[in-house]
Design a protein around this motif. Structure first.
Motif, PDB file in Angstrom:
ATOM      1  N   TYR A 222      21.550  49.576  43.127  1.00 50.99           N
ATOM      2  CA  TYR A 222      22.572  50.330  43.857  1.00 50.99           C
ATOM      3  C   TYR A 222      22.572  51.775  43.394  1.00 50.99           C
ATOM      4  O   TYR A 222      22.775  52.073  42.211  1.00 50.99           O
ATOM      5  CB  TYR A 222      23.949  49.712  43.630  1.00 50.99           C
ATOM      6  N   GLY A 223      22.346  52.691  44.355  1.00 54.81           N
ATOM      7  CA  GLY A 223      22.357  54.113  44.036  1.00 54.81           C
ATOM      8  C   GLY A 223      20.968  54.702  43.928  1.00 54.81           C
ATOM      9  O   GLY A 223      20.019  54.260  44.584  1.00 54.81           O
ATOM     10  N   ASN A 224      20.853  55.697  43.045  1.00 54.71           N
ATOM     11  CA  ASN A 224      19.623  56.484  42.914  1.00 54.71           C
ATOM     12  C   ASN A 224      18.789  55.966  41.744  1.00 54.71           C
ATOM     13  O   ASN A 224      19.111  56.225  40.580  1.00 54.71           O
ATOM     14  CB  ASN A 224      19.985  57.960  42.714  1.00 54.71           C
TER      15      ASN A 224
ATOM     16  N   VAL B 138      30.442  55.739  45.946  1.00 55.57           N
ATOM     17  CA  VAL B 138      30.001  56.002  44.584  1.00 55.57           C
ATOM     18  C   VAL B 138      31.037  55.555  43.553  1.00 55.57           C
ATOM     19  O   VAL B 138      30.884  55.814  42.365  1.00 55.57           O
ATOM     20  CB  VAL B 138      29.682  57.501  44.379  1.00 55.57           C
ATOM     21  N   SER B 139      32.075  54.890  44.014  1.00 54.35           N
ATOM     22  CA  SER B 139      33.085  54.345  43.114  1.00 54.35           C
ATOM     23  C   SER B 139      33.377  52.918  43.554  1.00 54.35           C
ATOM     24  O   SER B 139      33.953  52.690  44.618  1.00 54.35           O
ATOM     25  CB  SER B 139      34.357  55.196  43.152  1.00 54.35           C
ATOM     26  N   LEU B 140      32.947  51.949  42.740  1.00 51.59           N
ATOM     27  CA  LEU B 140      33.059  50.546  43.102  1.00 51.59           C
ATOM     28  C   LEU B 140      34.155  49.847  42.320  1.00 51.59           C
ATOM     29  O   LEU B 140      34.397  50.155  41.152  1.00 51.59           O
ATOM     30  CB  LEU B 140      31.735  49.822  42.830  1.00 51.59           C
ATOM     31  N   THR B 141      34.814  48.902  42.969  1.00 51.70           N
ATOM     32  CA  THR B 141      35.724  47.992  42.291  1.00 51.70           C
ATOM     33  C   THR B 141      34.970  46.700  42.006  1.00 51.70           C
ATOM     34  O   THR B 141      33.848  46.489  42.480  1.00 51.70           O
ATOM     35  CB  THR B 141      36.949  47.675  43.157  1.00 51.70           C
ATOM     36  N   ARG B 142      35.586  45.821  41.262  1.00 51.12           N
ATOM     37  CA  ARG B 142      34.953  44.531  40.999  1.00 51.12           C
ATOM     38  C   ARG B 142      34.760  43.746  42.288  1.00 51.12           C
ATOM     39  O   ARG B 142      33.764  43.043  42.457  1.00 51.12           O
ATOM     40  CB  ARG B 142      35.783  43.738  39.989  1.00 51.12           C
ATOM     41  N   LEU B 143      35.710  43.855  43.200  1.00 48.57           N
ATOM     42  CA  LEU B 143      35.581  43.142  44.459  1.00 48.57           C
ATOM     43  C   LEU B 143      34.541  43.779  45.365  1.00 48.57           C
ATOM     44  O   LEU B 143      33.814  43.081  46.075  1.00 48.57           O
ATOM     45  CB  LEU B 143      36.935  43.070  45.167  1.00 48.57           C
ATOM     46  N   SER B 144      34.433  45.097  45.348  1.00 51.43           N
ATOM     47  CA  SER B 144      33.434  45.733  46.213  1.00 51.43           C
ATOM     48  C   SER B 144      32.017  45.456  45.732  1.00 51.43           C
ATOM     49  O   SER B 144      31.064  45.525  46.517  1.00 51.43           O
ATOM     50  CB  SER B 144      33.683  47.238  46.340  1.00 51.43           C
ATOM     51  N   ILE B 145      31.851  45.111  44.456  1.00 52.09           N
ATOM     52  CA  ILE B 145      30.537  44.689  43.974  1.00 52.09           C
ATOM     53  C   ILE B 145      30.132  43.404  44.694  1.00 52.09           C
ATOM     54  O   ILE B 145      28.962  43.225  45.067  1.00 52.09           O
ATOM     55  CB  ILE B 145      30.537  44.510  42.454  1.00 52.09           C
ATOM     56  N   GLN B 146      31.087  42.522  44.936  1.00 55.48           N
ATOM     57  CA  GLN B 146      30.780  41.322  45.719  1.00 55.48           C
ATOM     58  C   GLN B 146      30.394  41.684  47.144  1.00 55.48           C
ATOM     59  O   GLN B 146      29.528  41.040  47.756  1.00 55.48           O
ATOM     60  CB  GLN B 146      31.969  40.359  45.706  1.00 55.48           C
TER      61      GLN B 146
ATOM     62  N   VAL C 214      32.329  52.555  38.240  1.00 55.86           N
ATOM     63  CA  VAL C 214      32.742  51.175  38.483  1.00 55.86           C
ATOM     64  C   VAL C 214      34.057  50.928  37.756  1.00 55.86           C
ATOM     65  O   VAL C 214      34.268  51.441  36.649  1.00 55.86           O
ATOM     66  CB  VAL C 214      31.663  50.176  38.005  1.00 55.86           C
ATOM     67  N   GLN C 215      34.919  50.176  38.378  1.00 56.49           N
ATOM     68  CA  GLN C 215      36.220  49.839  37.790  1.00 56.49           C
ATOM     69  C   GLN C 215      36.071  49.347  36.357  1.00 56.49           C
ATOM     70  O   GLN C 215      35.304  48.426  36.085  1.00 56.49           O
ATOM     71  CB  GLN C 215      36.876  48.759  38.648  1.00 56.49           C
ATOM     72  N   ASP C 216      36.766  49.980  35.449  1.00 51.41           N
ATOM     73  CA  ASP C 216      36.796  49.645  34.017  1.00 51.41           C
ATOM     74  C   ASP C 216      35.526  50.020  33.262  1.00 51.41           C
ATOM     75  O   ASP C 216      35.462  49.833  32.045  1.00 51.41           O
ATOM     76  CB  ASP C 216      37.085  48.153  33.783  1.00 51.41           C
ATOM     77  N   PHE C 217      34.518  50.550  33.949  1.00 49.56           N
ATOM     78  CA  PHE C 217      33.278  50.933  33.285  1.00 49.56           C
ATOM     79  C   PHE C 217      33.562  52.050  32.292  1.00 49.56           C
ATOM     80  O   PHE C 217      34.275  52.990  32.587  1.00 49.56           O
ATOM     81  CB  PHE C 217      32.270  51.399  34.337  1.00 49.56           C
TER      82      PHE C 217
ATOM     83  N   PRO D 122      26.425  32.766  41.510  1.00 49.25           N
ATOM     84  CA  PRO D 122      26.568  33.449  40.217  1.00 49.25           C
ATOM     85  C   PRO D 122      25.984  34.859  40.285  1.00 49.25           C
ATOM     86  O   PRO D 122      24.896  35.063  40.838  1.00 49.25           O
ATOM     87  CB  PRO D 122      25.757  32.565  39.260  1.00 49.25           C
ATOM     88  N   TYR D 123      26.710  35.809  39.722  1.00 45.91           N
ATOM     89  CA  TYR D 123      26.194  37.180  39.742  1.00 45.91           C
ATOM     90  C   TYR D 123      26.628  37.916  38.486  1.00 45.91           C
ATOM     91  O   TYR D 123      27.524  37.499  37.753  1.00 45.91           O
ATOM     92  CB  TYR D 123      26.672  37.930  40.984  1.00 45.91           C
ATOM     93  N   ALA D 124      25.962  39.038  38.254  1.00 43.92           N
ATOM     94  CA  ALA D 124      26.328  39.930  37.147  1.00 43.92           C
ATOM     95  C   ALA D 124      26.189  41.361  37.605  1.00 43.92           C
ATOM     96  O   ALA D 124      25.397  41.673  38.508  1.00 43.92           O
ATOM     97  CB  ALA D 124      25.449  39.664  35.922  1.00 43.92           C
ATOM     98  N   TRP D 125      26.957  42.217  36.979  1.00 45.33           N
ATOM     99  CA  TRP D 125      26.823  43.656  37.186  1.00 45.33           C
ATOM    100  C   TRP D 125      26.645  44.340  35.834  1.00 45.33           C
ATOM    101  O   TRP D 125      27.289  43.979  34.849  1.00 45.33           O
ATOM    102  CB  TRP D 125      28.076  44.255  37.854  1.00 45.33           C
ATOM    103  N   VAL D 126      25.752  45.344  35.804  1.00 42.44           N
ATOM    104  CA  VAL D 126      25.574  46.197  34.628  1.00 42.44           C
ATOM    105  C   VAL D 126      25.352  47.619  35.138  1.00 42.44           C
ATOM    106  O   VAL D 126      24.612  47.836  36.101  1.00 42.44           O
ATOM    107  CB  VAL D 126      24.381  45.755  33.757  1.00 42.44           C
ATOM    108  N   GLY D 127      25.977  48.597  34.465  1.00 38.26           N
ATOM    109  CA  GLY D 127      25.831  49.993  34.883  1.00 38.26           C
ATOM    110  C   GLY D 127      25.019  50.809  33.899  1.00 38.26           C
ATOM    111  O   GLY D 127      24.965  50.505  32.710  1.00 38.26           O
TER     112      GLY D 127
END
Length: 339
Positions: free
Chosen positions: A72-74, A140-148, A179-182, A203-208
């Motif tokens: 996601y992104g550049n 360019v600003s995601l919440t935990r729900l928008s990641i889904q 990202v929210q709380d990042f 199942p999923y994961a996010w890392v920034g």
């Protein structure tokens, strides 16, 4: 060569301990100062009497694991390749491909975890698909729900299949995505998608990538807070020359280990509250080598260029990845352990 590294986490530091909860979403947090009773143990990474990791009868990822990456992104091809080399090193068991201590040996500890049938977490991990969301479909600003919703976009637009049994969906955000709380509270988290949002439970994961936003928080020890720069050993040299990506890789390892052993948040974790479980990566935050604990990251290695690492990967790569809890030893362990 072997290098004993000493880092003291002050109680006033931004480093947070344990997993925070957002509707059960498990997060990677930065290591805090180790509690005194643990730090005084002769061998912190073997303090079995202080840890009560239990199995809660849920599934683990025992079938060959397919990872579907959303960039996601550049993203540059160079950075993508570095992350993919780490993931593909998990199954690189040939020592000619990745000499010991290796990423595959590190994952061997993860594979010790079983489900109620006795089936182990799979040691076969593959990248089954990639999807680049260079248009920042959800801003360019995601919440935990928008990641889904980002995952939903990838699934519904058909670059990815719906892989209920074998799939892990890994969302990786570039340096310019908030990202929210990042940075404030988390560097990554894992959970599962809501059928009401994505249509399926996956199942999923996010890392920034924290390289520009907060490397001193999420890419530690390759960057350190300003208040620590005046004393102590200072920041370490990243093994691949990229503070953000090298720091990100350890968080990815943390999340993949926990996602495989606790994909639906009802399998392996410590604690009595399923809303705030402590998982196999959380138990070993800040530990990268023998002797770690009480402020030490442990004994790790440096190459001729002074770059710090604790395990080898494919194509000559080197990585610094935190240890995970070994259910057999009842201790944190890694492939570079000296005892």
């Amino acid at each position: 060569m072997w290098l004993l590294l000493f880092f003291v986490f002050l109680s006033s530091s931004p480093f947070l301990h344990g997993a925070s909860v957002y509707r059960n979403q498990q997060t990677f947090r930065i290591p805090a100062k180790i509690p005194g009773d643990v730090a005084e143990s002769k061998k912190f990474e073997g303090s079995s009497e202080l840890v009560h990791l239990r199995y809660h009868m849920g599934p683990v990822l025992s079938s060959p694991i397919n990872i579907y990456i959303v960039w996601y992104g550049n993203w540059t091809a160079t950075r993508q390749l570095l992350i993919k080399d780490f993931i593909l090193s998990i199954s690189a068991t040939n020592h000619r491909v990745a000499p010991s201590p290796s990423v595959a040996e590190w994952w061997r500890t993860v594979s010790l975890y079983t489900d109620q049938t006795g089936a182990n977490i799979s040691r076969s991990v593959a990248i089954a698909g990639e999807y680049t969301d260079a248009s920042y479909s959800h801003g360019v600003s995601l919440t935990r729900l928008s990641i889904q919703q980002v995952i939903e976009n990838a699934v519904r637009s058909k670059p990815f299949p719906v892989d209920h049994k074998n799939g892990i969906y890994l969302v990786l955000t570039s340096t310019d995505v908030a990202v929210q709380d990042f940075c404030r509270a988390v560097c990554g988290f894992h959970y599962f998608t809501f059928p009401s949002m994505v249509g399926y439970t996956l199942p999923y994961a996010w890392v920034g990538n924290s390289g520009k936003q907060c490397p001193e928080v999420c890419a530690y020890p390759f960057a350190v807070p300003d208040y620590m720069s005046g004393g102590g050993p200072g920041k370490l040299k990243p093994p691949n020359g990229d503070v953000g990506i090298d720091g990100m890789i350890s968080v990815i390892g943390h999340e993949l280990a926990e996602l495989s052993s606790n994909p639906l948040v009802n399998a392996w974790y410590a604690g009595d509250d399923p809303m705030a479980p402590t998982e196999i990566g959380d138990l070993c935050e800040g530990l990268y080598g023998t002797g770690g604990g009480g402020g030490y990251i442990g004994q790790v290695m440096t190459d001729r260029g002074g770059r710090t690492y604790n395990m080898n990967g494919r194509r000559g790569r080197k990585f610094l990845v935190q240890w995970v809890w070994n259910p057999t030893l009842k201790a944190c362990s890694g492939p570079n352990a000296l005892d």
